[in-house]
Design a protein around this motif. Sequence first.
Motif, PDB file in Angstrom:
ATOM      1  N   ILE A 222       0.823  -1.200   0.000  1.00 34.93           N
ATOM      2  CA  ILE A 222       0.000   0.000   0.000  1.00 34.93           C
ATOM      3  C   ILE A 222       0.862   1.257   0.000  1.00 34.93           C
ATOM      4  CG2 ILE A 222      -1.805   1.255   1.255  1.00 34.93           C
ATOM      5  CD1 ILE A 222      -2.698  -1.440   2.417  1.00 34.93           C
ATOM      6  N   GLY A 223       0.476   2.219  -0.840  1.00 30.66           N
ATOM      7  CA  GLY A 223       1.158   3.503  -0.884  1.00 30.66           C
ATOM      8  C   GLY A 223       0.592   4.477   0.140  1.00 30.66           C
ATOM      9  N   VAL A 224       0.830   5.760  -0.076  1.00 31.12           N
ATOM     10  CA  VAL A 224       0.326   6.806   0.828  1.00 31.12           C
ATOM     11  C   VAL A 224      -1.171   6.969   0.556  1.00 31.12           C
ATOM     12  CG1 VAL A 224       0.530   9.184   1.593  1.00 31.12           C
ATOM     13  CG2 VAL A 224       2.566   7.954   0.780  1.00 31.12           C
ATOM     14  N   VAL A 225      -1.987   6.692   1.564  1.00 30.97           N
ATOM     15  CA  VAL A 225      -3.439   6.701   1.383  1.00 30.97           C
ATOM     16  C   VAL A 225      -3.979   8.096   1.679  1.00 30.97           C
ATOM     17  CG1 VAL A 225      -5.627   5.654   2.088  1.00 30.97           C
ATOM     18  CG2 VAL A 225      -3.544   4.248   1.989  1.00 30.97           C
ATOM     19  N   LEU A 226      -4.758   8.621   0.735  1.00 24.25           N
ATOM     20  CA  LEU A 226      -5.315   9.969   0.873  1.00 24.25           C
ATOM     21  C   LEU A 226      -6.792   9.900   1.227  1.00 24.25           C
ATOM     22  CD1 LEU A 226      -3.726  11.812  -2.194  1.00 24.25           C
ATOM     23  CD2 LEU A 226      -2.841  11.616   0.144  1.00 24.25           C
ATOM     24  N   GLY A 227      -7.150  10.539   2.308  1.00 20.37           N
ATOM     25  CA  GLY A 227      -8.528  10.641   2.759  1.00 20.37           C
ATOM     26  C   GLY A 227      -8.596  11.753   3.787  1.00 20.37           C
ATOM     27  N   LYS A 228      -9.784  12.248   4.043  1.00 16.19           N
ATOM     28  CA  LYS A 228      -9.898  13.448   4.881  1.00 16.19           C
ATOM     29  C   LYS A 228      -9.741  13.155   6.367  1.00 16.19           C
ATOM     30  CE  LYS A 228     -12.600  17.689   5.121  1.00 16.19           C
ATOM     31  NZ  LYS A 228     -13.765  18.411   4.601  1.00 16.19           N
ATOM     32  N   ASP A 229     -10.105  11.953   6.795  1.00 17.88           N
ATOM     33  CA  ASP A 229     -10.191  11.676   8.231  1.00 17.88           C
ATOM     34  C   ASP A 229      -9.008  10.896   8.787  1.00 17.88           C
ATOM     35  OD1 ASP A 229     -12.691  12.946   8.317  1.00 17.88           O
ATOM     36  OD2 ASP A 229     -13.679  11.114   7.612  1.00 17.88           O
ATOM     37  N   GLY A 230      -7.896  10.895   8.064  1.00 17.87           N
ATOM     38  CA  GLY A 230      -6.737  10.176   8.557  1.00 17.87           C
ATOM     39  C   GLY A 230      -5.625  10.196   7.530  1.00 17.87           C
ATOM     40  N   GLY A 231      -4.546   9.455   7.824  1.00 19.00           N
ATOM     41  CA  GLY A 231      -3.448   9.370   6.886  1.00 19.00           C
ATOM     42  C   GLY A 231      -2.687  10.677   6.754  1.00 19.00           C
ATOM     43  N   ALA A 232      -1.993  10.824   5.613  1.00 17.14           N
ATOM     44  CA  ALA A 232      -1.104  11.967   5.412  1.00 17.14           C
ATOM     45  C   ALA A 232      -1.859  13.292   5.388  1.00 17.14           C
ATOM     46  CB  ALA A 232      -0.321  11.778   4.106  1.00 17.14           C
ATOM     47  N   LEU A 233      -3.025  13.317   4.755  1.00 22.16           N
ATOM     48  CA  LEU A 233      -3.746  14.594   4.627  1.00 22.16           C
ATOM     49  C   LEU A 233      -4.194  15.152   5.968  1.00 22.16           C
ATOM     50  CD1 LEU A 233      -6.007  14.355   1.457  1.00 22.16           C
ATOM     51  CD2 LEU A 233      -3.812  15.498   1.745  1.00 22.16           C
ATOM     52  N   ALA A 234      -4.495  14.277   6.912  1.00 19.19           N
ATOM     53  CA  ALA A 234      -4.926  14.750   8.233  1.00 19.19           C
ATOM     54  C   ALA A 234      -3.847  15.589   8.902  1.00 19.19           C
ATOM     55  CB  ALA A 234      -5.297  13.558   9.119  1.00 19.19           C
ATOM     56  N   LYS A 235      -2.582  15.331   8.550  1.00 13.89           N
ATOM     57  CA  LYS A 235      -1.479  16.118   9.106  1.00 13.89           C
ATOM     58  C   LYS A 235      -1.178  17.351   8.262  1.00 13.89           C
ATOM     59  CE  LYS A 235       0.757  12.102  11.240  1.00 13.89           C
ATOM     60  NZ  LYS A 235      -0.293  11.127  10.919  1.00 13.89           N
ATOM     61  N   MET A 236      -1.466  17.288   6.963  1.00 11.58           N
ATOM     62  CA  MET A 236      -1.102  18.376   6.072  1.00 11.58           C
ATOM     63  C   MET A 236      -2.162  19.477   6.008  1.00 11.58           C
ATOM     64  SD  MET A 236       0.536  16.092   2.969  1.00 11.58           S
ATOM     65  CE  MET A 236       1.225  17.492   2.081  1.00 11.58           C
ATOM     66  N   ILE A 237      -3.437  19.104   6.044  1.00 10.95           N
ATOM     67  CA  ILE A 237      -4.521  20.077   5.875  1.00 10.95           C
ATOM     68  C   ILE A 237      -4.463  21.196   6.928  1.00 10.95           C
ATOM     69  CG2 ILE A 237      -7.025  20.340   6.094  1.00 10.95           C
ATOM     70  CD1 ILE A 237      -7.314  17.743   4.498  1.00 10.95           C
ATOM     71  N   PRO A 238      -4.242  20.899   8.229  1.00 12.71           N
ATOM     72  CA  PRO A 238      -4.179  21.989   9.209  1.00 12.71           C
ATOM     73  C   PRO A 238      -3.083  23.005   8.902  1.00 12.71           C
ATOM     74  CG  PRO A 238      -4.471  19.894  10.328  1.00 12.71           C
ATOM     75  CD  PRO A 238      -4.179  19.573   8.904  1.00 12.71           C
ATOM     76  N   LEU A 239      -1.943  22.542   8.379  1.00  9.26           N
ATOM     77  CA  LEU A 239      -0.860  23.467   8.040  1.00  9.26           C
ATOM     78  C   LEU A 239      -1.265  24.387   6.899  1.00  9.26           C
ATOM     79  CD1 LEU A 239       2.214  21.068   8.280  1.00  9.26           C
ATOM     80  CD2 LEU A 239       1.532  22.828   9.910  1.00  9.26           C
ATOM     81  N   PHE A 240      -1.917  23.837   5.888  1.00 12.57           N
ATOM     82  CA  PHE A 240      -2.356  24.662   4.765  1.00 12.57           C
ATOM     83  C   PHE A 240      -3.443  25.643   5.203  1.00 12.57           C
ATOM     84  CE2 PHE A 240       0.062  21.729   2.308  1.00 12.57           C
ATOM     85  CZ  PHE A 240       0.338  22.355   1.101  1.00 12.57           C
ATOM     86  N   ASN A 241      -4.289  25.224   6.123  1.00 13.24           N
ATOM     87  CA  ASN A 241      -5.314  26.136   6.638  1.00 13.24           C
ATOM     88  C   ASN A 241      -4.700  27.349   7.320  1.00 13.24           C
ATOM     89  OD1 ASN A 241      -7.789  25.038   5.836  1.00 13.24           O
ATOM     90  ND2 ASN A 241      -7.785  23.549   7.511  1.00 13.24           N
TER      91      ASN A 241
END
Length: 362
Positions: A222-241
Amino acid sequence: MELCRTAAAFSWGHSISSSLGFSQRLSTCERKGLRVYCAVNGSASGLSQKQENQMIVSVTGATGFIGRRLVQRLLADNHSVHVLTRSRSKARLTFPGKKDFQGIIIAEEPEWKDSIQGSNAVVNLAGMPISTRWSPEIKKEIKQSRVRITSKVVDIINNSQDEVRPKVLVSASAIGYYGASETLVFREQSPSGDDYLAEVCREWEDKAFKVHKDVRLALIRIGVVLGKDGGALAKMIPLFNLFAGGPLGSGKQWFSWIHLDDIVELIYEALSDPSYKEIFGVINGTSPNPVRLAEMCNHLGNAMGRPSWLPVPELALKAVLGEGASVVLEGQRVLPARALELGFTFKYPYVKDALRAILLGN
């Protein structure tokens, strides 16, 4: 014995229904010399076929990011799920027994044997998250959490009698198996790397490959899984906000990703699709279009209406994550050759579309 006679006579009953002009199928039942023909209508037949196609699936890691969505996917098609957990209380918080989670049995480790032997298939997703600061103790747990659980599941399957042994094992691995490179392209037959994560994946996979020869194994890297409620994006979205988002390190490292819906569907098809019956081995669980991390961050910023202007220096990441910074500072270009050969259709083949769907709810 009577059941055998009923089954044997069923095909004959079906054949005479047509010759005698019945619109319904006939089955037979014989007892003490009395043979009875019963009409079976099409709807009952369809119900029986539907019941035959329903699965009972035991899942480790069911409370995790991928596992939660997989359980929902299985329940949506009226399959039953055994949640194999080390903490019943944690599992009950994730699956509280409301309407959406009917059909779930929660089993702690002493009950795993009975759950697995009562299943048609097993999905093994368990493992400690790796996106943290690595100490010697954490590195040991990252490996052991995967190897121990996989070994336990495989031992239960292998020691089961034929009549109660699951027919399918879908077991997770990770694209860390290949090591890191900015120039190479990795497919399922590519050799393993020589770093710590590659070592973890080799030992993890070795345990899965020991499963009984009569069990079909699909091992998904499995690669980097993208979804709103977990995984890599859950850590990145707050920074972009906070207008503080940007690429990590150089941004040139490859980012081999997959949308959460696609990895769940790939696991589901490996379990249930007849065309996957000849699989015994590895499938890369990644999108067919990996990107450089800087490109991914640009698309994320655009989808959020935020700039991707503030790169995070490599030294800062290493200060926070230590050796664990290698997870985000190094990457690999991985292609899902086997999934494409099998005819798997990616709902989100491009990261731009995947991010828009996640962030805008499309």
